[in-house]
Design a protein around this motif. Structure first.
Motif, PDB file in Angstrom:
ATOM      1  N   MET A   1       0.771  -1.143   0.045  1.00 53.45           N
ATOM      2  CA  MET A   1      -0.005  -0.002   0.189  1.00 53.45           C
ATOM      3  C   MET A   1       0.772   1.065   0.034  1.00 53.45           C
ATOM      4  SD  MET A   1      -2.893  -1.430   2.770  1.00 53.45           S
ATOM      5  CE  MET A   1      -3.813   0.087   2.775  1.00 53.45           C
ATOM      6  N   ASP A   2       1.810   1.260   0.867  1.00 53.65           N
ATOM      7  CA  ASP A   2       3.033   2.359   0.731  1.00 53.65           C
ATOM      8  C   ASP A   2       3.415   2.449  -0.688  1.00 53.65           C
ATOM      9  OD1 ASP A   2       2.592   2.900   3.183  1.00 53.65           O
ATOM     10  OD2 ASP A   2       4.143   1.780   4.157  1.00 53.65           O
ATOM     11  N   ASN A   3       3.931   1.355  -1.265  1.00 58.92           N
ATOM     12  CA  ASN A   3       4.642   1.515  -2.530  1.00 58.92           C
ATOM     13  C   ASN A   3       3.701   1.827  -3.751  1.00 58.92           C
ATOM     14  OD1 ASN A   3       7.104   0.822  -1.466  1.00 58.92           O
ATOM     15  ND2 ASN A   3       6.663  -1.523  -1.631  1.00 58.92           N
ATOM     16  N   ALA A   4       2.403   1.426  -3.562  1.00 54.36           N
ATOM     17  CA  ALA A   4       1.242   1.897  -4.323  1.00 54.36           C
ATOM     18  C   ALA A   4       0.853   3.347  -4.407  1.00 54.36           C
ATOM     19  CB  ALA A   4       0.317   0.712  -4.484  1.00 54.36           C
ATOM     20  N   LYS A   5       1.328   3.762  -3.137  1.00 58.90           N
ATOM     21  CA  LYS A   5       0.774   4.971  -2.869  1.00 58.90           C
ATOM     22  C   LYS A   5      -0.829   5.323  -2.575  1.00 58.90           C
ATOM     23  CE  LYS A   5       4.996   7.765  -4.632  1.00 58.90           C
ATOM     24  NZ  LYS A   5       5.645   6.500  -4.336  1.00 58.90           N
ATOM     25  N   ILE A   6      -1.383   4.289  -1.900  1.00 59.50           N
ATOM     26  CA  ILE A   6      -2.626   4.353  -1.740  1.00 59.50           C
ATOM     27  C   ILE A   6      -2.793   5.745  -0.852  1.00 59.50           C
ATOM     28  CG2 ILE A   6      -4.787   3.192  -0.610  1.00 59.50           C
ATOM     29  CD1 ILE A   6      -3.516   1.559  -3.272  1.00 59.50           C
ATOM     30  N   PRO A   7      -3.870   6.375  -1.317  1.00 58.72           N
ATOM     31  CA  PRO A   7      -4.076   7.701  -0.607  1.00 58.72           C
ATOM     32  C   PRO A   7      -4.718   7.429   0.977  1.00 58.72           C
ATOM     33  CG  PRO A   7      -5.243   7.775  -2.872  1.00 58.72           C
ATOM     34  CD  PRO A   7      -4.599   6.415  -2.623  1.00 58.72           C
ATOM     35  N   GLU A   8      -4.415   8.191   1.776  1.00 54.31           N
ATOM     36  CA  GLU A   8      -4.839   8.110   3.090  1.00 54.31           C
ATOM     37  C   GLU A   8      -6.431   7.962   3.215  1.00 54.31           C
ATOM     38  OE1 GLU A   8      -2.913  10.837   5.932  1.00 54.31           O
ATOM     39  OE2 GLU A   8      -1.106   9.492   5.762  1.00 54.31           O
ATOM     40  N   ASP A   9      -7.108   8.643   2.280  1.00 51.20           N
ATOM     41  CA  ASP A   9      -8.434   9.018   2.471  1.00 51.20           C
ATOM     42  C   ASP A   9      -9.376   7.972   1.449  1.00 51.20           C
ATOM     43  OD1 ASP A   9      -8.000   9.989   0.105  1.00 51.20           O
ATOM     44  OD2 ASP A   9      -8.991  11.792   0.385  1.00 51.20           O
ATOM     45  N   ALA A  10      -8.104   6.979   0.994  1.00 48.01           N
ATOM     46  CA  ALA A  10      -8.845   6.041  -0.045  1.00 48.01           C
ATOM     47  C   ALA A  10     -10.055   5.233   0.671  1.00 48.01           C
ATOM     48  CB  ALA A  10      -7.978   4.808  -0.542  1.00 48.01           C
ATOM     49  N   ALA A  11     -11.209   4.693  -0.075  1.00 46.31           N
ATOM     50  CA  ALA A  11     -12.391   3.909   0.675  1.00 46.31           C
ATOM     51  C   ALA A  11     -11.821   2.562   0.698  1.00 46.31           C
ATOM     52  CB  ALA A  11     -13.655   4.179   0.065  1.00 46.31           C
ATOM     53  N   ILE A  12     -11.566   2.039   1.944  1.00 42.06           N
ATOM     54  CA  ILE A  12     -10.910   0.621   1.879  1.00 42.06           C
ATOM     55  C   ILE A  12     -11.815  -0.155   2.657  1.00 42.06           C
ATOM     56  CG2 ILE A  12      -9.105  -0.758   2.730  1.00 42.06           C
ATOM     57  CD1 ILE A  12      -7.331   1.808   2.755  1.00 42.06           C
ATOM     58  N   LEU A  13     -12.115  -1.528   2.125  1.00 44.16           N
ATOM     59  CA  LEU A  13     -13.006  -2.369   2.703  1.00 44.16           C
ATOM     60  C   LEU A  13     -12.211  -3.713   3.235  1.00 44.16           C
ATOM     61  CD1 LEU A  13     -15.849  -3.653   3.368  1.00 44.16           C
ATOM     62  CD2 LEU A  13     -15.826  -4.537   0.828  1.00 44.16           C
ATOM     63  N   ASP A  14     -12.069  -4.163   4.425  1.00 47.48           N
ATOM     64  CA  ASP A  14     -11.576  -5.331   4.876  1.00 47.48           C
ATOM     65  C   ASP A  14     -12.647  -6.517   4.982  1.00 47.48           C
ATOM     66  OD1 ASP A  14      -9.689  -7.018   6.052  1.00 47.48           O
ATOM     67  OD2 ASP A  14      -9.996  -6.445   8.008  1.00 47.48           O
ATOM     68  N   ILE A  15     -12.520  -7.278   3.904  1.00 49.47           N
ATOM     69  CA  ILE A  15     -13.506  -8.305   3.847  1.00 49.47           C
ATOM     70  C   ILE A  15     -13.339  -9.342   4.701  1.00 49.47           C
ATOM     71  CG2 ILE A  15     -14.418 -10.060   2.153  1.00 49.47           C
ATOM     72  CD1 ILE A  15     -13.445  -8.382  -0.124  1.00 49.47           C
ATOM     73  N   GLY A  16     -14.306  -9.835   5.632  1.00 50.87           N
ATOM     74  CA  GLY A  16     -13.997 -10.791   6.599  1.00 50.87           C
ATOM     75  C   GLY A  16     -13.003 -10.338   7.604  1.00 50.87           C
ATOM     76  N   THR A  17     -13.513  -9.228   8.367  1.00 51.00           N
ATOM     77  CA  THR A  17     -12.488  -8.552   9.224  1.00 51.00           C
ATOM     78  C   THR A  17     -12.242  -9.410  10.610  1.00 51.00           C
ATOM     79  OG1 THR A  17     -12.198  -6.310  10.106  1.00 51.00           O
ATOM     80  CG2 THR A  17     -14.127  -7.426  10.799  1.00 51.00           C
ATOM     81  N   GLY A  18     -12.871 -10.225  10.893  1.00 48.88           N
ATOM     82  CA  GLY A  18     -12.399 -11.242  11.975  1.00 48.88           C
ATOM     83  C   GLY A  18     -12.534 -10.020  13.424  1.00 48.88           C
ATOM     84  N   ASN A  19     -10.993 -10.366  14.167  1.00 49.24           N
ATOM     85  CA  ASN A  19     -11.020  -9.411  15.085  1.00 49.24           C
ATOM     86  C   ASN A  19     -10.698  -7.930  14.955  1.00 49.24           C
ATOM     87  OD1 ASN A  19      -8.350  -9.713  14.556  1.00 49.24           O
ATOM     88  ND2 ASN A  19      -7.650 -11.091  16.009  1.00 49.24           N
ATOM     89  N   GLY A  20     -10.657  -7.718  13.676  1.00 49.95           N
ATOM     90  CA  GLY A  20     -10.448  -6.459  13.379  1.00 49.95           C
ATOM     91  C   GLY A  20      -8.912  -5.976  13.260  1.00 49.95           C
ATOM     92  N   ALA A  21      -8.067  -6.970  13.483  1.00 50.23           N
ATOM     93  CA  ALA A  21      -6.601  -6.616  13.883  1.00 50.23           C
ATOM     94  C   ALA A  21      -5.911  -5.826  12.539  1.00 50.23           C
ATOM     95  CB  ALA A  21      -5.650  -7.732  13.949  1.00 50.23           C
ATOM     96  N   PHE A  22      -6.475  -6.177  11.189  1.00 52.13           N
ATOM     97  CA  PHE A  22      -5.913  -5.380  10.096  1.00 52.13           C
ATOM     98  C   PHE A  22      -6.413  -3.873   9.898  1.00 52.13           C
ATOM     99  CE2 PHE A  22      -5.073  -4.991   5.558  1.00 52.13           C
ATOM    100  CZ  PHE A  22      -3.694  -4.680   5.645  1.00 52.13           C
ATOM    101  N   LEU A  23      -7.866  -3.820  10.500  1.00 48.36           N
ATOM    102  CA  LEU A  23      -8.253  -2.552  10.496  1.00 48.36           C
ATOM    103  C   LEU A  23      -7.486  -1.553  11.277  1.00 48.36           C
ATOM    104  CD1 LEU A  23     -12.109  -3.192  10.547  1.00 48.36           C
ATOM    105  CD2 LEU A  23     -10.962  -2.243   8.799  1.00 48.36           C
ATOM    106  N   VAL A  24      -6.750  -2.136  12.677  1.00 49.79           N
ATOM    107  CA  VAL A  24      -6.223  -1.348  13.515  1.00 49.79           C
ATOM    108  C   VAL A  24      -4.979  -0.995  13.153  1.00 49.79           C
ATOM    109  CG1 VAL A  24      -4.927  -1.845  15.651  1.00 49.79           C
ATOM    110  CG2 VAL A  24      -7.282  -2.609  15.657  1.00 49.79           C
ATOM    111  N   GLU A  25      -4.175  -2.048  12.404  1.00 53.67           N
ATOM    112  CA  GLU A  25      -2.981  -1.612  11.611  1.00 53.67           C
ATOM    113  C   GLU A  25      -3.072  -0.586  10.654  1.00 53.67           C
ATOM    114  OE1 GLU A  25      -0.013  -2.524  12.859  1.00 53.67           O
ATOM    115  OE2 GLU A  25      -1.332  -3.321  14.564  1.00 53.67           O
ATOM    116  N   MET A  26      -3.991  -0.713   9.923  1.00 54.12           N
ATOM    117  CA  MET A  26      -4.450   0.364   8.656  1.00 54.12           C
ATOM    118  C   MET A  26      -4.581   1.743   9.350  1.00 54.12           C
ATOM    119  SD  MET A  26      -6.319  -1.590   5.461  1.00 54.12           S
ATOM    120  CE  MET A  26      -7.742  -2.356   6.376  1.00 54.12           C
TER     121      MET A  26
END
Length: 245
Positions: A82-107
């Motif tokens: 995501m850093d290398n691809a320069k994904i904008p900080e305000d990009a609309a991002i969907l975490d499919i099957g978020t589970g415990n939400g750990a990746f949402l926290v990191e993002m």
């Protein structure tokens, strides 16, 4: 214990894929089969609801968020891309099957501001919301929703870390569920929107076949490798696709 079972099932599936490759199986027929792997209770909503209910109780008792699917490196790998691809900080991002939400926290900690997590397990959604609240990240949206039933749109990036693996093991109409997933993904992403998938059940060739309609392959992310039958394979596959018309 459930995550250990998943790990060995994933490793066995990758070894099986390596064997098929060495035997020269037809790629298209093999990849698009509705019965690619043996089905399992790991592919049912009931299994995951029970698993996340236990993790939710543990979090309430001792504050342990539970397992990180594929480990922390799986999250860091996608974040580096995501850093290398320069994904904008305000990009609309969907975490499919978020589970415990750990990746949402990191993002969120990485600076991304427009995040949504979905899961069809009510216990998962409650757990993810609790974890996010504990981290002071109450602005992140988490919804109880079955992705395969659609209803989402307008995302710049969709991220899947093990969810397609899980639904592929569904004992009820596994082929139909996989096709519904692809249709829902098309509807959820904007034109030229990006899709990141991390899988331990599927090889690169199989995923390319599965997502060939409506998607363009962008790149493969480096993942750990293993040796089997004189051939080298990846224990995890991580690919990036782009939504095209």
């Amino acid at each position: 214990m459930g995550d250990v079972v998943v790990f060995f099932r994933c490793l066995a599936n990758n070894m099986e894929a390596a064997v098929r490759s060495t035997r020269g199986c037809d790629s298209e027929q093999d990849s698009d089969s509705d019965n690619d792997f043996e089905t399992s209770q790991l592919g049912t909503k009931e299994y995951w609801e029970d698993a996340y209910q236990k993790e939710l109780e543990t979090f309430k008792d001792i504050g342990d968020v539970g397992e990180i699917w594929f480990g922390e490196e799986s999250m860091n790998r996608v974040l580096r891309w995501m850093d290398n691809a320069k994904i904008p900080e305000d990009a609309a991002i969907l975490d499919i099957g978020t589970g415990n939400g750990a990746f949402l926290v990191e993002m969120a900690k990485h600076g991304y501001k427009n995040l949504t997590g979905i899961d069809y397990s009510p216990a998962s959604v409650e757990l993810a919301k609790s974890v996010l609240q504990a981290e002071g990240l109450t602005h992140v949206d988490v919804k109880e929703l079955d992705f395969c039933h659609g209803g989402l749109e307008g995302y710049d990036l969709c991220v899947d870390k093990g969810t397609f693996d899980a639904i592929s093991l569904n004992p009820d109409n596994t082929g139909g569920v996989k096709r519904l997933y692809v249709q829902a993904l098309k509807a959820s992403l904007k034109d030229q929107g990006l899709f990141s998938i991390t899988s331990c059940n599927w090889t690169k060739e199989q995923l390319l076949e599965r997502f060939k309609e409506g998607f363009e392959f962008v790149q493969e992310l480096p993942t750990p490798t293993f040796q089997f039958g004189g051939k080298k394979g990846n224990s995890v596959t991580a690919l990036i696709f782009k939504r095209i018309r």
